[in-house]
Design an enzyme around this catalytic site. Structure first.
Site, PDB file in Angstrom:
ATOM      1  CB  CYS A 184      -0.957  -0.052   1.192  1.00 39.32           C
ATOM      2  SG  CYS A 184      -2.228   1.233   1.219  1.00 39.32           S
TER       3      CYS A 184
ATOM      4  CG  ASP B 130      -5.978  -2.026  -5.290  1.00 38.69           C
ATOM      5  OD1 ASP B 130      -6.212  -0.885  -4.844  1.00 38.69           O
ATOM      6  OD2 ASP B 130      -4.877  -2.586  -5.187  1.00 38.69           O
TER       7      ASP B 130
ATOM      8  CG  HIS C 185      -5.934  -1.535  -1.418  1.00 32.02           C
ATOM      9  ND1 HIS C 185      -4.910  -1.232  -2.267  1.00 32.02           N
ATOM     10  CD2 HIS C 185      -5.664  -0.905  -0.251  1.00 32.02           C
ATOM     11  CE1 HIS C 185      -4.053  -0.440  -1.654  1.00 32.02           C
ATOM     12  NE2 HIS C 185      -4.489  -0.230  -0.415  1.00 32.02           N
TER      13      HIS C 185
END
Length: 256
Positions: free
Chosen positions: A137, A188, A222
């Site tokens: 991330c 995502d 995600h």
């Protein structure tokens, strides 16, 4: 706060006993895990975490797992002891709304990047000759930056955030010599299917000579590689698959 998505702040805490220890490197707190019977090494993996920082048990467990697989791994606390609190991650969190914008203004990429550079400088002075970097991330932004500068030998990112597509992909192609692995997933908004396709278009089919691969984990969202709910078989497979791919990548390109 457009820099992140809601899934950047959600997840599940994983169970286990990490094996690393806290050390000060270049004036920066780091969580360090060393392979058994290996006091030091000329090649290390930098672990660049998501917004929950090295304090998140999940990240400490991943650092320890990299060490178990043969890599001295150093998690950099570039939030200076002030990551987003782990309780914010829980779907049952009932406290006051966390001010993401204020936190990000304090801990944005320029501040965090300085901490990473200080750690690298100190490790080089201590004799480290080669670096791999794995970023999750938020941390993926720094992997790309280090690759642009050719400060690392191999790159692995999972569900990256804060990238500019296609600009960063094109810059990677033109500037970096570090083989790149991207662990991606189905849902995502930070690195959606369109961006994944663009990465393959720009870097795939041998266009990026040093080496490029994108792994895709269906049914994952995600954050899956760090904070995914591993009671879901697809998420468990994705988390384990992303880790296995990253280990294989470093074995092929960092220590080969």
């Amino acid at each position: 706060m457009s820099e992140f998505c809601d899934n950047c702040f959600k997840g599940v805490t994983h169970e286990g006993t990490p094996t690393g220890k806290w050390e000060k490197i270049g004036g920066v707190d780091c969580y360090v895990a060393t392979p058994e019977n290996q006091a030091d090494t000329k090649a290390v993996v930098l672990f660049l975490p998501d917004v929950f920082g090295i304090q998140l048990p999940n990240n400490q467990l991943l650092i320890s797992d990299f060490a178990t697989n043969g890599f001295k791994t150093i998690g950099v606390d570039y939030f200076d002891g002030d990551p987003i609190p782990v309780e914010v991650m829980s779907p049952n969190y009932s406290g006051p709304p966390f001010d993401r914008a204020t936190w990000f203004a304090k801990h944005g990429p320029p501040v965090a990047a300085e901490a990473v550079k200080n750690v690298i400088k100190a490790l080089k002075a201590a004799g480290v000759e080669a670096f791999g970097a794995t970023g999750y991330c938020y941390g993926a932004r720094f992997v790309f930056n280090l690759a642009f500068e050719n400060s690392i030998k191999a790159s692995a990112v999972s569900h990256p955030s804060l990238l500019k597509v296609p600009d960063d992909l094109e810059k990677y192609l033109s500037s970096s010599k570090a083989p790149l692995l991207i662990n991606s997933c189905t849902v995502d908004s930070q690195f959606p299917l369109e961006s994944q396709a663009k990465a393959n278009e720009i870097l795939g089919d041998g266009k990026f000579g040093p080496g490029y691969k994108q792994e895709y984990f269906e049914g994952c969202e995600h954050g899956f590689a760090v904070r995914g709910d591993i009671s879901n078989p697809k998420v468990k497979a994705g988390k384990e698959g992303a880790f296995k791919a990253s280990v294989g990548w470093f074995k092929k390109y960092l220590v080969a």
